[in-house]
Motif scaffolding. Structure first.
Motif, PDB file in Angstrom:
ATOM      1  N   MET A   1      32.448  33.031  28.471  1.00 21.19           N
ATOM      2  CA  MET A   1      33.542  33.923  28.868  1.00 21.19           C
ATOM      3  C   MET A   1      33.169  35.390  28.621  1.00 21.19           C
ATOM      4  O   MET A   1      32.550  35.715  27.615  1.00 21.19           O
ATOM      5  N   ILE A   2      33.560  36.240  29.556  1.00 18.37           N
ATOM      6  CA  ILE A   2      33.313  37.677  29.403  1.00 18.37           C
ATOM      7  C   ILE A   2      34.608  38.303  28.901  1.00 18.37           C
ATOM      8  O   ILE A   2      35.644  38.188  29.565  1.00 18.37           O
ATOM      9  N   GLU A   3      34.543  38.902  27.744  1.00 18.40           N
ATOM     10  CA  GLU A   3      35.740  39.551  27.209  1.00 18.40           C
ATOM     11  C   GLU A   3      35.821  40.976  27.742  1.00 18.40           C
ATOM     12  O   GLU A   3      34.886  41.751  27.614  1.00 18.40           O
ATOM     13  N   ALA A   4      36.914  41.302  28.366  1.00 17.41           N
ATOM     14  CA  ALA A   4      37.086  42.660  28.874  1.00 17.41           C
ATOM     15  C   ALA A   4      38.465  43.161  28.487  1.00 17.41           C
ATOM     16  O   ALA A   4      39.429  42.395  28.477  1.00 17.41           O
ATOM     17  N   SER A   5      38.531  44.428  28.144  1.00 16.67           N
ATOM     18  CA  SER A   5      39.834  44.982  27.780  1.00 16.67           C
ATOM     19  C   SER A   5      40.684  45.083  29.039  1.00 16.67           C
ATOM     20  O   SER A   5      40.159  45.330  30.129  1.00 16.67           O
ATOM     21  N   GLU A   6      41.975  44.893  28.871  1.00 13.61           N
ATOM     22  CA  GLU A   6      42.862  44.904  30.029  1.00 13.61           C
ATOM     23  C   GLU A   6      42.967  46.311  30.609  1.00 13.61           C
ATOM     24  O   GLU A   6      43.083  47.283  29.870  1.00 13.61           O
ATOM     25  N   VAL A   7      42.910  46.374  31.919  1.00  9.26           N
ATOM     26  CA  VAL A   7      43.004  47.671  32.599  1.00  9.26           C
ATOM     27  C   VAL A   7      44.472  47.947  32.903  1.00  9.26           C
ATOM     28  O   VAL A   7      45.150  47.109  33.496  1.00  9.26           O
ATOM     29  N   ARG A   8      44.945  49.105  32.464  1.00  3.01           N
ATOM     30  CA  ARG A   8      46.339  49.465  32.748  1.00  3.01           C
ATOM     31  C   ARG A   8      46.365  50.749  33.563  1.00  3.01           C
ATOM     32  O   ARG A   8      45.898  51.787  33.107  1.00  3.01           O
ATOM     33  N   LEU A   9      46.894  50.644  34.758  1.00  2.00           N
ATOM     34  CA  LEU A   9      46.939  51.809  35.648  1.00  2.00           C
ATOM     35  C   LEU A   9      48.364  52.012  36.143  1.00  2.00           C
ATOM     36  O   LEU A   9      49.120  51.045  36.286  1.00  2.00           O
ATOM     37  N   SER A  10      48.701  53.261  36.413  1.00  3.11           N
ATOM     38  CA  SER A  10      50.012  53.540  37.006  1.00  3.11           C
ATOM     39  C   SER A  10      49.955  53.193  38.500  1.00  3.11           C
ATOM     40  O   SER A  10      48.876  52.928  39.044  1.00  3.11           O
ATOM     41  N   HIS A  11      51.103  53.246  39.152  1.00  6.99           N
ATOM     42  CA  HIS A  11      51.151  52.950  40.596  1.00  6.99           C
ATOM     43  C   HIS A  11      50.249  53.916  41.364  1.00  6.99           C
ATOM     44  O   HIS A  11      49.478  53.503  42.230  1.00  6.99           O
ATOM     45  N   PHE A  12      50.357  55.201  41.006  1.00  9.47           N
ATOM     46  CA  PHE A  12      49.580  56.195  41.741  1.00  9.47           C
ATOM     47  C   PHE A  12      48.087  56.035  41.490  1.00  9.47           C
ATOM     48  O   PHE A  12      47.281  56.135  42.416  1.00  9.47           O
ATOM     49  N   GLN A  13      47.724  55.778  40.226  1.00 12.42           N
ATOM     50  CA  GLN A  13      46.306  55.585  39.905  1.00 12.42           C
ATOM     51  C   GLN A  13      45.740  54.378  40.660  1.00 12.42           C
ATOM     52  O   GLN A  13      44.615  54.421  41.160  1.00 12.42           O
ATOM     53  N   SER A  14      46.531  53.307  40.727  1.00 11.60           N
ATOM     54  CA  SER A  14      46.084  52.111  41.449  1.00 11.60           C
ATOM     55  C   SER A  14      45.853  52.434  42.920  1.00 11.60           C
ATOM     56  O   SER A  14      44.828  52.062  43.502  1.00 11.60           O
ATOM     57  N   MET A  15      46.820  53.142  43.508  1.00 17.48           N
ATOM     58  CA  MET A  15      46.706  53.483  44.927  1.00 17.48           C
ATOM     59  C   MET A  15      45.513  54.395  45.172  1.00 17.48           C
ATOM     60  O   MET A  15      44.743  54.200  46.120  1.00 17.48           O
ATOM     61  N   LEU A  16      45.324  55.361  44.275  1.00 17.62           N
ATOM     62  CA  LEU A  16      44.227  56.316  44.416  1.00 17.62           C
ATOM     63  C   LEU A  16      42.877  55.609  44.335  1.00 17.62           C
ATOM     64  O   LEU A  16      41.984  55.837  45.168  1.00 17.62           O
ATOM     65  N   LEU A  17      42.733  54.744  43.339  1.00 18.35           N
ATOM     66  CA  LEU A  17      41.470  54.017  43.172  1.00 18.35           C
ATOM     67  C   LEU A  17      41.200  53.107  44.364  1.00 18.35           C
ATOM     68  O   LEU A  17      40.081  53.051  44.885  1.00 18.35           O
ATOM     69  N   PHE A  18      42.245  52.399  44.785  1.00 15.21           N
ATOM     70  CA  PHE A  18      42.119  51.497  45.937  1.00 15.21           C
ATOM     71  C   PHE A  18      41.670  52.286  47.173  1.00 15.21           C
ATOM     72  O   PHE A  18      40.706  51.922  47.848  1.00 15.21           O
ATOM     73  N   ALA A  19      42.365  53.396  47.425  1.00 17.07           N
ATOM     74  CA  ALA A  19      42.056  54.212  48.606  1.00 17.07           C
ATOM     75  C   ALA A  19      40.637  54.757  48.532  1.00 17.07           C
ATOM     76  O   ALA A  19      39.907  54.752  49.529  1.00 17.07           O
ATOM     77  N   LEU A  20      40.230  55.196  47.362  1.00 14.96           N
ATOM     78  CA  LEU A  20      38.896  55.777  47.197  1.00 14.96           C
ATOM     79  C   LEU A  20      37.803  54.729  47.444  1.00 14.96           C
ATOM     80  O   LEU A  20      36.858  54.971  48.211  1.00 14.96           O
ATOM     81  N   VAL A  21      37.970  53.580  46.828  1.00 16.40           N
ATOM     82  CA  VAL A  21      36.939  52.531  46.961  1.00 16.40           C
ATOM     83  C   VAL A  21      36.836  52.035  48.400  1.00 16.40           C
ATOM     84  O   VAL A  21      35.739  51.899  48.952  1.00 16.40           O
ATOM     85  N   ILE A  22      37.988  51.807  49.022  1.00 14.52           N
ATOM     86  CA  ILE A  22      37.971  51.309  50.406  1.00 14.52           C
ATOM     87  C   ILE A  22      37.420  52.382  51.359  1.00 14.52           C
ATOM     88  O   ILE A  22      36.655  52.079  52.279  1.00 14.52           O
ATOM     89  N   SER A  23      37.767  53.632  51.103  1.00  9.59           N
ATOM     90  CA  SER A  23      37.255  54.713  51.963  1.00  9.59           C
ATOM     91  C   SER A  23      35.737  54.807  51.865  1.00  9.59           C
ATOM     92  O   SER A  23      35.054  54.994  52.877  1.00  9.59           O
ATOM     93  N   ILE A  24      35.211  54.682  50.657  1.00 10.22           N
ATOM     94  CA  ILE A  24      33.751  54.731  50.474  1.00 10.22           C
ATOM     95  C   ILE A  24      33.085  53.576  51.227  1.00 10.22           C
ATOM     96  O   ILE A  24      32.093  53.764  51.946  1.00 10.22           O
ATOM     97  N   ALA A  25      33.653  52.386  51.089  1.00  9.35           N
ATOM     98  CA  ALA A  25      33.073  51.217  51.767  1.00  9.35           C
ATOM     99  C   ALA A  25      33.106  51.403  53.283  1.00  9.35           C
ATOM    100  O   ALA A  25      32.094  51.186  53.970  1.00  9.35           O
ATOM    101  N   PHE A  26      34.243  51.840  53.815  1.00  8.71           N
ATOM    102  CA  PHE A  26      34.363  52.041  55.257  1.00  8.71           C
ATOM    103  C   PHE A  26      33.406  53.138  55.737  1.00  8.71           C
ATOM    104  O   PHE A  26      32.787  53.020  56.792  1.00  8.71           O
ATOM    105  N   GLY A  27      33.317  54.202  54.960  1.00  2.45           N
ATOM    106  CA  GLY A  27      32.439  55.311  55.325  1.00  2.45           C
ATOM    107  C   GLY A  27      30.992  54.873  55.426  1.00  2.45           C
ATOM    108  O   GLY A  27      30.287  55.217  56.381  1.00  2.45           O
TER     109      GLY A  27
END
Lengths: 64, 153
Positions: A1-27
């Motif tokens: 098992m890989i132990e990882a600390s839980e990631v806690r993000l706000s709604h805006f942070q989640s949206m921002l990260l999602f948008a950034l990662v998907i934009s990079i992939a599409f680009g």
């Protein structure tokens, strides 16, 4: 098992990260030249955020 | 030139002159299809590997990192990782999307040792991150397939 600390993000942070990662992939997938990729990534990120926030505001009256 | 003209005429009159070339071309096409399919499967199993095999290094790194970041965040946010024992269509669809991440599916399962927690918005976002990672990787594998077939990519 890989132990990882839980990631806690706000709604805006989640949206921002999602948008950034998907934009990079599409680009990278849809453009060849570096400058075209950067332009595409920035434009896509901008549209993701504007449309996301726009839909959020449009739904606001119905959230009560 | 009379000699050249007669050779051309003979070829036109006898199509079997061209016959040996066609099976060789078909076999070449089949080989290319098989190679493209193998590249697509490699790209699905290990995100970015399909592009790496085609020496598209930038796209390979981008695919690996973007799918990896989405899986890491999704599992870290305790999103729901669907399994094969889904009870409804949405579970099965979620399972198909999660499987799209290839080997990262098992990484996500190993990472999420405490199980999913979709009682908070974070867990719900995590579920979407994981599903998006899978769909994105399938899209990248399809892109690698098209590139391997020689189509514009």
């Amino acid at each position: 098992m890989i132990e990882a600390s839980e990631v806690r993000l706000s709604h805006f942070q989640s949206m921002l990260l999602f948008a950034l990662v998907i934009s990079i992939a599409f680009g990278f997938l849809s453009r060849r030249r570096p400058l075209d990729r950067v332009k595409y990534i920035l434009w896509s990120l901008f549209l993701f955020l504007v449309i996301g926030i726009g839909i959020g505001w449009a739904m606001y009256p119905f959230s009560k | 030139m009379p000699g050249g003209a007669s050779t051309t005429d003979a070829r036109v009159a006898d199509p079997s002159v061209f016959a040996p070339a066609r099976p060789a071309k078909q076999a070449d096409g089949m080989q290319n299809q098989s190679k493209a399919f193998a590249i697509a499967v490699a790209g699905w199993l290990v995100p970015g590997l399909g592009h790496a095999l085609l020496k598209m290094w930038g796209r390979a790194v981008a695919c690996f990192l973007t799918v990896g970041v989405l899986v890491f965040l999704g599992a870290g946010m305790r999103g729901n990782i669907f399994n094969s024992s889904g009870v409804d269509a949405f579970d099965r669809l979620g399972y198909a999307a999660d499987l799209g991440t290839g080997c990262f599916y098992f990484f996500a399962r190993a990472m999420e040792s405490q199980g999913p927690d979709v009682s908070h918005a974070n867990g719900d976002y995590g579920t979407r991150f994981l599903a998006t990672a899978g769909i994105l990787n399938l899209l990248a594998a399809l892109h690698a397939f098209e590139a391997a077939r020689g189509h514009k990519a």
